[in-house]
Design a protein around this motif. Structure first.
Motif, PDB file in Angstrom:
ATOM      1  N   LEU B 334       0.853  -1.186   0.000  1.00 37.87           N
ATOM      2  CA  LEU B 334       0.000   0.000   0.000  1.00 37.87           C
ATOM      3  C   LEU B 334       0.894   1.243   0.000  1.00 37.87           C
ATOM      4  O   LEU B 334       1.683   1.445   0.923  1.00 37.87           O
ATOM      5  N   ILE B 335       0.780   2.046  -1.043  1.00 35.94           N
ATOM      6  CA  ILE B 335       1.636   3.230  -1.106  1.00 35.94           C
ATOM      7  C   ILE B 335       0.802   4.500  -1.146  1.00 35.94           C
ATOM      8  O   ILE B 335      -0.239   4.568  -1.795  1.00 35.94           O
ATOM      9  N   ASP B 336       1.277   5.495  -0.418  1.00 34.06           N
ATOM     10  CA  ASP B 336       0.713   6.842  -0.509  1.00 34.06           C
ATOM     11  C   ASP B 336       1.570   7.612  -1.494  1.00 34.06           C
ATOM     12  O   ASP B 336       2.794   7.561  -1.422  1.00 34.06           O
ATOM     13  N   ALA B 337       0.911   8.321  -2.395  1.00 34.67           N
ATOM     14  CA  ALA B 337       1.690   8.956  -3.450  1.00 34.67           C
ATOM     15  C   ALA B 337       1.048  10.248  -3.923  1.00 34.67           C
ATOM     16  O   ALA B 337      -0.136  10.495  -3.702  1.00 34.67           O
ATOM     17  N   THR B 338       1.877  11.050  -4.580  1.00 30.46           N
ATOM     18  CA  THR B 338       1.404  12.235  -5.292  1.00 30.46           C
ATOM     19  C   THR B 338       1.335  11.862  -6.765  1.00 30.46           C
ATOM     20  O   THR B 338       2.269  11.250  -7.295  1.00 30.46           O
ATOM     21  N   GLY B 430       3.507   8.867 -10.874  1.00 31.92           N
ATOM     22  CA  GLY B 430       3.352   8.894  -9.426  1.00 31.92           C
ATOM     23  C   GLY B 430       4.671   9.033  -8.698  1.00 31.92           C
ATOM     24  O   GLY B 430       5.701   8.530  -9.145  1.00 31.92           O
ATOM     25  N   MET B 431       4.610   9.753  -7.568  1.00 35.68           N
ATOM     26  CA  MET B 431       5.780   9.929  -6.718  1.00 35.68           C
ATOM     27  C   MET B 431       5.420   9.471  -5.312  1.00 35.68           C
ATOM     28  O   MET B 431       4.431   9.936  -4.741  1.00 35.68           O
ATOM     29  N   ILE B 432       6.205   8.558  -4.784  1.00 35.57           N
ATOM     30  CA  ILE B 432       5.860   7.923  -3.517  1.00 35.57           C
ATOM     31  C   ILE B 432       6.178   8.835  -2.340  1.00 35.57           C
ATOM     32  O   ILE B 432       7.262   9.434  -2.284  1.00 35.57           O
ATOM     33  N   GLY B 433       5.210   8.911  -1.422  1.00 35.37           N
ATOM     34  CA  GLY B 433       5.403   9.657  -0.184  1.00 35.37           C
ATOM     35  C   GLY B 433       5.310  11.151  -0.398  1.00 35.37           C
ATOM     36  O   GLY B 433       4.759  11.637  -1.386  1.00 35.37           O
ATOM     37  N   THR B 434       5.860  11.883   0.551  1.00 34.62           N
ATOM     38  CA  THR B 434       5.851  13.329   0.465  1.00 34.62           C
ATOM     39  C   THR B 434       6.847  13.739  -0.599  1.00 34.62           C
ATOM     40  O   THR B 434       8.007  13.370  -0.516  1.00 34.62           O
ATOM     41  N   PRO B 435       6.395  14.471  -1.590  1.00 39.10           N
ATOM     42  CA  PRO B 435       7.321  14.827  -2.663  1.00 39.10           C
ATOM     43  C   PRO B 435       8.316  15.903  -2.239  1.00 39.10           C
ATOM     44  O   PRO B 435       8.358  16.280  -1.073  1.00 39.10           O
TER      45      PRO B 435
END
Lengths: 327, 445
Positions: B334-338, B430-435
């Motif tokens: 599960l990834i949070d991404a921008t 997509g960029m993972i986590g806080t960019p």
């Protein structure tokens, strides 16, 4: 089928031109780093294409860019063999030296060569012969697309570079072709970072260009560094030529003097290798890789401008050909 | 009179950098603000164009009844681009001055081609932002600057273009500088410069101009030749000590027996004998040898394509990550991404796609779409969908577990694309986590 698989002897004959680099010392750390990065990235792309597609093929013309491409492919998959065959689209208008070079090189590598013949496409009525002495450059598209279809290739890896032409400058590293083999420059897939996405539906295919970021000078510096063999026509030699449309065409069975044209003998070399009827020679005394690098570094004429008659029809010749499915 | 060049960066640009031979930059900004003309001017005035290319430009201008060469045609090479006078897709140009080499990505300005702009900016060290000084900062230019910042571009050079149209007045330039300075600061862009130029006439592009006596700063070329190059490579992991990474591309079988795992080193370096872990399985082993066609090497630096032989016979295949044991990547489903969304049909929670992350392709479902990033206010607004060309935050559940880093730390293991199953189109970056953006500067809503 318009293609033939060529059975080459398994022995390792002498490569046509053994170029001993004049100077194996690198220009300095900066340039070595640049060539290392280009090499590494190209190898990355070749491995991605092999992994992402089912039936890739490597296009080989016998020219300097495809010689570099093949060299990089060998490096990418060493110690194993190439995971794809090599395909030559043969216009029938060849420089003999280039065909000998092709056969010697591929057989010494022990790789698989497929030749797709434009002459066969003409004989089979797939395309019309443009006539004696006319360029078969554009006809290659049909032969190429037929070969892609017959062999069910889903990726054709080519040696095109973005610095060659303004349409090529727009093309992705992995460039999508629809079921008709067409390129649609208005609907290219986004290609971010190093995420190369190579999936296509049946009937569609990709063109892959691992040399996208290389310039002509990079190619020659790499040829020097790696001591890559090339056909002899790249080096200065004496030859009978005819000046036509501002280009020096080699006298051959397909190129003979027209009314008012004169055959001259002079020192020339070829800056690109293509269909003999539309590939011009340049006046040159450069007989070594070192001298060629010097010559190109100071040239005021671009590679295609100096040598390709087929790009002079209109300002979007390359784009038009590419839309039809050209290399 | 103020020099006004640096907006967030104090002092003159650093000079004489040791490893600065290649700068990759993307020319971005809104349609009609003059990006392609500026790139054409830059190439023309630094004599990068061959004689036959200049002749072809002259012929193209004559055919259209233009008085002089249209410099935008240097990069706008497609038929549709020339007839409409716009840029549709990125053109890559290669240039070299005595000081440095350049890879230039001339990006399109139209909203509908934002995906192509992101393509051009994803590998850039620097963004050259072109703004029409007579019209000010548009929403589309702000979007481009935001995307560049999200992609991790840490330095921007702004060409305040068409200064001739505002009579080389200082006030419009100052207004633009202040606006850009504020934006750059809030986006966490470390270095930003604004230069008053006329791309059409060449003022302050290569040579300095007498038309703006109040400006004493560097020209565009001077900045491009002196600002740090190789930032992209530097940021994506070469200075991360032990955090070596190699996404496996291909398993090479030696005809004489044995196998090795081919890929490009990302983060590192790897050294012969290093203890490593193969992710996501978590199997520990060590590097037996580092092989290349040119012979074995003891150290594999970042950016090098190699193949690794491991000491233990374990199952390793394409898509696995060979990772430093001391500082391994995170394994997660599960990834949070921008996300930058690139499809006409909006993205809504529950959508099933494929994800390509490093060399692994696996089914994925977008579980939540939580916020949209407003490029005008720089605020995150709660939403339930993302429309075409919008930027937002999402969470994605993947079928196979992925070995990831945050994009801020590693642009290779921290990035991914989403692919539409039916069309094979790439529909999101997509960029993972806080960019790369400093969230404390934003106004979370």
């Amino acid at each position: 089928m318009t293609t033939t698989e060529i059975q080459l002897p398994q022995s390792s004959p002498q490569i046509a031109s053994q170029i001993a680099p004049q100077n194996t010392i690198r220009d300095g750390r900066v340039e070595a780093d640049h060539l290392d990065l280009l090499e590494s990235h190209s190898i990355f792309i070749l491995r991605e294409v092999a992994a992402e597609t089912e039936r890739p093929v490597l296009l080989f013309s016998g020219g300097k860019d495809s010689a570099v491409l093949l060299h990089l492919a060998v490096k990418a998959f060493w110690p194993a063999k190439l995971p794809f065959p090599v395909l030559h689209i043969d216009t029938g208008h060849n420089f003999q030296d280039v065909i000998a070079f092709r056969d010697d090189l591929i057989s010494s590598l022990g790789e698989r060569l497929i030749v797709a013949s434009v002459q066969r496409s003409i004989d089979d009525g797939r395309v019309a012969d443009p006539g004696e002495g006319s360029s078969r450059n554009r006809l290659q598209t049909t032969t190429l697309l037929d070969a892609v279809r017959d062999h069910r290739f889903d990726a054709a890896i080519g040696g095109a570079r973005r610095d060659e032409d303004k349409a090529r400058a727009k093309e992705r590293v992995l460039s999508f072709r629809n079921a008709f083999g067409q390129w649609d420059p208005k609907a290219q897939r986004p290609e971010l970072w190093q995420l190369y996405h190579g999936h296509v539906n049946p009937g569609e295919h990709l063109r892959a260009f691992p040399l996208s970021d290389w310039t002509e000078l990079d190619i020659w510096r790499y040829i020097r560094r790696e001591a890559i063999s090339l056909p002899e026509i790249y080096f200065s030699h004496e030859r009978d030529v005819i000046e036509r449309d501002g280009m020096l065409l080699a006298l051959s069975e397909w190129v003979t003097p027209r009314r008012g044209e004169r055959v001259e003998r002079m020192n020339v070399r070829f800056r690109t290798v293509g269909d003999a009827t539309c590939t011009g020679a340049v006046r040159s005394n450069a007989v070594t890789v070192e001298e060629i690098i010097e010559e190109i570094a100071t040239s005021r004429i671009s590679e295609r401008g100096a040598t390709r008659a087929d790009d002079r029809f209109s300002e979007t010749s390359m784009e038009d050909r590419k839309r039809e499915g050209y290399f | 009179m103020p020099a006004a060049a640096p907006t967030t960066h104090p002092g003159p640009p650093p000079a004489g950098l040791a490893h600065s031979d290649l700068l990759r930059f993307a020319a971005v900004g809104s349609v009609d603000d003059g990006k392609s003309t500026l790139i054409g001017r830059l190439l023309f005035d630094t004599r990068q164009l061959f004689d036959d290319q200049v002749d072809a430009l002259a012929a193209a201008a004559e055919r259209r009844g233009l008085g002089e060469i249209d410099l935008s045609f240097v990069t706008d090479g497609l038929r549709a681009e020339r007839s409409q006078g716009i840029t549709i897709d990125v053109a890559y140009r290669y240039a070299a001055t005595p000081r440095r080499k350049f890879v230039i990505a001339d990006c399109p300005g139209h909203l509908q081609y934002t995906r192509n702009m992101a393509t051009g900016a994803s590998t850039a060290d620097l963004a050259l932002v072109v703004v029409d000084a007579s019209r000010g900062l548009s929403e589309q230019t702000r979007r481009h600057i935001c995307i560049a910042a999200l992609l991790g571009v840490t330095q921007i050079v702004v060409a305040a273009n068409k200064m001739d149209l505002v009579g080389w007045e200082y006030e419009p330039f100052e207004r633009l500088s202040e606006e850009l300075s504020d934006l750059a600061q809030r986006l966490g862009i470390q270095s930003s410069w604004v230069v008053p130029v006329s791309a059409l006439h060449g003022d302050n592009v290569v040579g300095s101009s007498k038309n703006a006596p109040w400006y004493v700063g560097p020209t565009i070329l001077e900045l491009l030749e002196s600002l740090p190059a190789g930032e992209w490579a530097r940021v994506h992991g070469s200075h991360r000590g032990s955090a070596a990474r190699l996404p496996v591309q291909w398993v090479l079988r030696d005809p004489r027996g044995g196998r090795s795992y081919a890929g490009m080193v990302n983060g590192g370096p790897f050294r012969k004998g290093d203890r490593v872990v193969v992710l996501p399985a978590g199997l520990e082993t060590a590097i037996q040898s580092i092989d290349t066609f040119d012979g074995p090497i003891d150290v594999a630096p970042v950016g090098k394509s190699v193949s690794l032989e491991l000491t233990d016979h374990i199952d390793v295949s394409r898509g696995d990550l060979i990772s430093s044991l001391d500082d391994p990547a995170d394994v997660t489903n599960l990834i949070d991404a921008t996300l930058c969304w690139f499809r006409d049909v909006p993205l809504r929670p529950g959508e099933r796609l494929r994800i390509k992350h490093t060399t692994r392709l696996t089914p994925a479902v977008v579980e939540t779409v939580s916020h949209r990033f407003d490029v005008n206010t720089l605020e995150l607004r709660p939403v339930d969908h993302l429309s075409n060309n919008e930027i937002g935050t999402v969470s994605v559940r993947t079928a196979d577990p992925l070995a990831v880093d945050s994009y801020r730390h590693d642009r290779i293991t921290g990035s991914f694309i989403l692919i539409d199953d039916a069309t094979n189109s790439t529909v999101a970056a997509g960029m993972i986590g806080t960019p790369g953006i400093d969230r404390s500067q934003l106004n979370p809503n």
